[in-house]
Design an enzyme around this catalytic site. Structure first.
Site: not given
Ligand code: PEP
Ligand code: MG
Length: 584
Positions: A195, A503
């Site tokens: 939190h 990402c």
């Molecule tokens: C990754 O593997 O780069 C990703 C974005 O997924 P996670 O970090 O949730 O495994």
């Protein structure tokens, strides 16, 4: 003692988890420990009624205070207070405490402890950080309760330029902190989803957690430097260190002002390439930062924490997806199916080598009903039409075909049941495994987009466990082998017309950003608080330059060589960024 004093006056560096970004210099205010010695006296029968009354009076008092606290809070924070209110109103909890006082002669504080203890211990045993963080919430509720029972004074914010050092902070304290002018918070314990972490991040108060026991290292009034970007705390800095950081803080503050000014400017390189910057979120609360930073959508909505909190409840998922995705409209919101297994352990699946086991889409296809529920929630939530759906940890074409078939089946069923045509979200995959990157062309026909997850792609390419600190020196998402795989996906995307984004954490790393742009990536999804910062960097980059650098990088031997080369470029184009991150 003189010796002790000398030790304290020496510059000291504490390392912890970077919880909320920012760079500040302040004065330590050390809060005394919340941990308490319980009064375990057994009460004689004639004292028990009075103790019971004491418990009920305190409970009512605390409920009243919590209700008051809620009044001026944004809804995203209210839920923490609601959780405490729910525990205090829970009939099982009340019954347990009443029994322990009346029948067993416990003191009220001991009875409350016993009534909560099992729940805390159960949660603390979990391998999932999220559950351990919830245990902390219960623990701090208990500390608060005891303070109220004993009529103790609250731990107050005294003075200006204060940096709070504490073992842990309660929800009530977190809220008081963000409403005062505390400069930063350093905690001995605490996790990323606690939190306190969520509230401090939300209010942009720099924070470093998990620095360990600091009781003999810092005293009230010590000068301290907090680097919430790196998770570092410097106590009693030497004169040169202090001077260096004063300059850095001044630059940082100047830059922060500048960042606000670029919020409405396009993310475009000096030679005119437009880049889309989106944000990664794990918790619905993070949407505030996403909007404040002006991200153009959510490029990765990790749904595992929702699963830990609500299980696979279809209605709850639908409600949250709808709310979050409508807030980023007209920009897209990419919801990733539950990536359970691996480091996100769920009960009942203990494997010897979980990262190579039943993880991500493998698990979803084995537990199809859970997958279908999530798909239905996504489809129903897509009223604005800006949702995209993607599946994690893909390793075979069969997984993609099968998932897509299920996705379409559910869409058809829903459309029939509602007798309206539903908006079908784009369907994509995460590219996190080298074999998929190497054969990506075979997947093209079945996907609308691919999102490269470099955290896993790096771990699987370099055979380095992403969580193991003993081998973290080998974990380089800028390793040429990883870059070559990214390049293959970008080229396939161009050739077969599917969108490609990135990402993984590489998108939050200035060195990574330069390389990704050089490899032809135009969509990045990153940590929400770094969006403006990244925009600033991109606005100083020329594609013409970074293409050449990326080409060179592909032929280097390892990630360190690549990083050195790119750092030289960033030093030239954006020296302020290099200084803030230090030797990243
Ligand atoms: C990754 O593997 O780069 C990703 C974005 O997924 P996670 O970090 O949730 O495994
Ligand atoms: Mg991953």
């Amino acid at each position: 003692m003189a010796l002790e004093r000398n030790n304290r006056e020496k510059e000291l560096l504490l390392k912890g988890l970077p919880i909320a970004p920012g760079l500040v210099i302040g004065k330590a205010l050390v809060w005394k420990h919340k941990k308490i010695k319980l009064n375990r006296r057994i009460l004689p029968p004639e004292e028990r009624a009075k103790e019971l009354e004491h418990f009920h009076r305190t409970r009512n008092l605390m409920l009243g205070e919590l209700e008051k606290l809620k009044r001026n809070l944004p809804p995203r924070i209210t839920r923490f207070v609601d959780f405490q209110i729910a525990v205090l109103k829970d009939s099982e909890f009340i019954k347990d405490v009443e029994y322990l006082i009346k029948e067993k002669g416990r003191t009220a504080e001991y009875a409350v402890y016993e009534a909560i203890e099992d729940r805390i211990n159960e949660l603390l045993k979990s391998e999932i950080e999220y559950y351990r963080d919830r245990a902390k919430e219960l623990e701090t509720l208990y500390y608060d309760f005891v303070s109220y029972l004993r009529n103790e004074e609250k731990r107050e914010v005294i003075g200006s330029d204060v940096v709070i050092f504490a073992d842990d902070i309660t929800i009530e304290e977190s809220i008081r902190i963000v409403n005062s002018d505390v400069k930063a918070v350093v905690l001995q314990e605490g996790g990323k989803t606690s939190h306190a972490a969520i509230i401090l991040r939300d209010y942009r108060i720099p924070a470093v957690f998990g620095v360990g026991d600091f009781s003999d290292k810092v005293t009230n009034g010590d000068v301290v430097i907090i680097n919430g970007w790196k998770g570092e705390v410097i106590i009693n800095p030497s004169k040169p260190t202090l001077e260096r950081f004063k300059e850095l803080v001044a630059k940082y503050n100047e830059e922060a002002k500048g960042l606000v000014e670029i919020k409405d400017l396009p993310t475009i390189t000096t030679d005119g390439r437009g880049i889309t910057l989106m944000a990664n979120i794990d918790l619905p609360e993070e949407i505030t930062l996403v909007l404040e930073e002006g991200a153009h959508g959510i490029g990765l909505f990790r749904t595992e924490l929702l699963f830990y909190e609500y299980g696979d409840d279809e209605e709850k998922q639908e409600e949250i997806y709808r709310e979050i995705c409508s807030k980023v409209y007209p920009f897209p919101c990419i919801i990733r199916a539950f990536d359970l297994g691996g480091d996100k352990v769920i009960k009942g699946y203990r494997e010897k080598n979980p990262f190579l086991g039943l993880r991500g889409i493998r698990l979803l296809l084995e537990e199809e009903e859970r997958f279908r529920k999530q798909i239905r929630a996504v489809l129903k939530a897509n009223e604005e039409g800006n949702i995209k759906f993607m599946i994690p940890m893909v390793t075979t074409l069969w997984e993609v075909k099968r998932s897509r078939a299920i996705f379409h089946e559910e869409a058809e069923k829903l459309s029939e049941a509602r007798s309206v045509e539903i908006k079908l979200p784009d369907f994509g995959i995460m590219v996190e495994v080298p074999s998929v990157a190497l054969t990506i062309k075979a997947f093209a026909e079945y996907i609308d987009f691919a999102s490269i997850g470099t955290n896993d792609l790096t771990q699987y390419t370099l055979a380095v466990d992403r969580r193991n600190t003993r081998v973290s020196y080998l974990f380089h998402h800028t390793h040429p082998a990883v870059l070559k795989l990214i390049k293959m996906v970008v080229q396939a995307g161009r050739e077969y017309s599917f969108r490609v984004g990135v990402c993984g954490e590489i998108s939050s790393d200035p060195v990574g950003i330069v390389l990704l742009l050089g490899l032809g990536i135009t969509e990045l999804s990153l940590t929400p608080s770094l969006v403006l910062q990244t925009k600033k960097l991109i606005r100083r980059i020329a594609i013409e330059d970074v293409e050449k650098l990326a080409e060179k990088a592909l032929n280097l031997a390892d990630g360190e060589e690549v990083t050195r080369m790119i750092m030289d470029y960033i030093r030239e184009k954006a020296p302020d960024i290099v200084e803030k991150y230090g030797n990243f």
